[in-house]
Design a protein around this motif. Sequence first.
Motif, short mmCIF file in Angstrom:
data_model
loop_
_atom_site.label_atom_id
_atom_site.label_comp_id
_atom_site.label_asym_id
_atom_site.label_seq_id
_atom_site.Cartn_x
_atom_site.Cartn_y
_atom_site.Cartn_z
N PHE A 200 -0.81 3.19 -2.59
CA PHE A 200 -1.76 2.03 -1.77
C PHE A 200 -1.10 1.27 -0.98
O PHE A 200 -1.24 0.78 -0.02
N ALA A 201 0.28 0.96 -1.69
CA ALA A 201 1.25 -0.06 -1.03
C ALA A 201 2.05 0.33 0.32
O ALA A 201 2.61 -0.51 0.71
N ARG A 202 1.85 1.54 0.57
CA ARG A 202 2.40 2.14 1.82
C ARG A 202 1.74 1.89 3.17
O ARG A 202 2.09 2.13 4.34
N TYR A 203 0.66 1.11 3.07
CA TYR A 203 -0.52 1.02 4.07
C TYR A 203 -0.58 -0.42 4.21
O TYR A 203 -0.49 -1.18 3.28
N PRO A 204 -1.25 -1.01 5.34
CA PRO A 204 -1.45 -2.38 5.59
C PRO A 204 -2.46 -2.85 4.51
O PRO A 204 -3.76 -2.10 4.35
N LEU A 205 -2.18 -3.97 3.88
CA LEU A 205 -3.26 -4.30 3.00
C LEU A 205 -4.66 -4.78 3.46
O LEU A 205 -5.67 -4.75 2.96
N GLN A 206 -4.56 -5.06 4.96
CA GLN A 206 -5.77 -5.44 5.31
C GLN A 206 -6.72 -4.35 5.48
O GLN A 206 -7.97 -4.61 5.74
N ILE A 207 -6.56 -3.07 5.47
CA ILE A 207 -7.44 -2.06 5.54
C ILE A 207 -8.26 -1.88 4.19
O ILE A 207 -8.98 -0.84 3.94
N PHE A 208 -7.84 -2.61 3.01
CA PHE A 208 -8.48 -2.20 1.74
C PHE A 208 -9.52 -3.39 1.54
O PHE A 208 -9.29 -4.47 2.03
N HIS A 209 -10.28 -2.96 0.45
CA HIS A 209 -11.11 -3.96 -0.15
C HIS A 209 -10.32 -4.97 -0.68
O HIS A 209 -9.37 -5.03 -1.32
N PRO A 210 -11.05 -6.28 -0.60
CA PRO A 210 -10.30 -7.38 -1.07
C PRO A 210 -10.00 -7.56 -2.72
O PRO A 210 -8.86 -8.10 -3.25
N VAL A 211 -10.65 -6.59 -3.55
CA VAL A 211 -10.42 -6.23 -4.84
C VAL A 211 -9.09 -5.73 -5.15
O VAL A 211 -8.27 -5.98 -5.74
N LEU A 212 -8.83 -4.47 -4.21
CA LEU A 212 -7.83 -3.72 -4.20
C LEU A 212 -6.60 -4.62 -3.81
O LEU A 212 -5.45 -4.51 -4.39
N ARG A 213 -6.71 -5.31 -2.80
CA ARG A 213 -5.78 -6.11 -2.43
C ARG A 213 -5.10 -7.30 -3.45
O ARG A 213 -4.00 -7.14 -3.43
N GLY A 214 -6.15 -7.85 -4.00
CA GLY A 214 -6.00 -8.58 -5.39
C GLY A 214 -4.99 -7.82 -6.37
O GLY A 214 -4.22 -8.53 -6.89
N LEU A 215 -5.55 -6.61 -6.65
CA LEU A 215 -4.89 -5.69 -7.79
C LEU A 215 -3.55 -5.52 -7.30
O LEU A 215 -2.65 -5.69 -8.27
N LEU A 216 -3.07 -5.24 -6.08
CA LEU A 216 -1.65 -4.86 -5.56
C LEU A 216 -0.77 -6.16 -5.35
O LEU A 216 0.19 -5.96 -5.19
N THR A 217 -1.61 -7.46 -5.31
CA THR A 217 -0.81 -8.50 -5.04
C THR A 217 -0.54 -9.24 -6.44
O THR A 217 0.67 -9.70 -6.58
N TYR A 218 -1.23 -9.27 -7.34
CA TYR A 218 -1.24 -10.21 -8.42
C TYR A 218 -1.20 -9.55 -9.84
O TYR A 218 -0.82 -9.98 -10.74
N VAL A 219 -2.01 -8.41 -9.77
CA VAL A 219 -1.88 -7.66 -11.20
C VAL A 219 -0.79 -6.50 -11.29
O VAL A 219 -0.07 -6.68 -12.23
N PHE A 220 -1.02 -5.74 -10.53
CA PHE A 220 0.38 -4.70 -10.24
C PHE A 220 0.82 -5.04 -8.90
O PHE A 220 0.46 -4.31 -7.75
N PRO A 221 1.78 -5.81 -8.70
CA PRO A 221 2.06 -6.53 -7.57
C PRO A 221 3.36 -5.51 -6.51
O PRO A 221 4.16 -6.19 -6.19
N TYR A 222 2.76 -4.35 -6.43
CA TYR A 222 3.58 -3.35 -5.82
C TYR A 222 3.67 -3.78 -4.21
O TYR A 222 4.66 -3.69 -3.61
N ALA A 223 2.67 -4.60 -3.64
CA ALA A 223 2.62 -4.93 -2.21
C ALA A 223 3.76 -5.94 -2.18
O ALA A 223 4.41 -6.13 -0.99
N ILE A 224 4.40 -6.92 -3.12
CA ILE A 224 5.18 -7.80 -3.09
C ILE A 224 6.41 -7.10 -2.67
O ILE A 224 7.34 -7.63 -1.95
#
Length: 273
Positions: A200-224
């Motif tokens: 999921f981190a290969r795509y812009p975070l804006q296209i995902f639900h806020p829950v998934l954005r939070g998951l990829l930023t704060y829980v499993f911070p792959y997006a960082i």
Amino acid sequence: MKAPKRNAVQQAGFLLGMYGQFLKIYLKTLVEYRADTLIAIVAGIIAQGSTLAFLTVIFSRIPALAGWDFYELVFLFGLAAAGRALNQTFLNAPFLITGYIRYGKLDMMMVRPVGVLFQSIGYGQELNGVGQLCTGLVIMVYSALKLDMTWSYGQVGFAILALLCSALIQFAILLTISVLTFWVHEVRSLIFPVTWLYDFARYPLQIFHPVLRGLLTYVFPYAIGSFYPAAYLLHHERYEWALWGVPLVTLAVLGVALWIWSLGLRRYAGVAG
């Protein structure tokens, strides 16, 4: 025979030299098994090429995705792919730890004069990541040329740092999951879904639900280690915090993972324990 006492600088030099020996063995493996190496490179190209073909089809229908045009998305994809391949090639140790514990290899590694985790990393280079690493870097360069990006020494340095941070963040997350093996017998059913989240981190975070954005930023911070570095390089005026935030989060996540690893290793009582 006791290990010789070394100060911090000497120990760092010793470990770098030893890791160099691991890499030398790995490179010899690539040369020795030329057919496997070629297959891995071709497989990496095909895997990344299929995703690029998918993006091409999507952008034949729409001009932009969440404000990102085609080559910006390709740049993000290339950076994420290269970061993942860097992790897979050089930091694949979390996938091996369960096997080391089950078959008693960890016991043997613990009596050696270097750390168990260091040995696991040294033994864990993965052939299949080579092709994806090469392809990801080529995709980054190609899309950057199409975007007519201007590169300063600082931006080049940040891009290299971002790739390292991406690999280390993935390593830290997966190490934290694999350490659960010291408490439970089976974690593979968990480690693979956590690995797949990186897609999921290969795509812009804006296209995902806020829950998934939070998951990829704060829980499993792959997006960082993927989305935000790419966003900074493409739109640094909107993501200035990434310049310091990406390495800071990487150090924090890595520090927590190493602390949990030390707890698990202290709990370990041997294969018969």
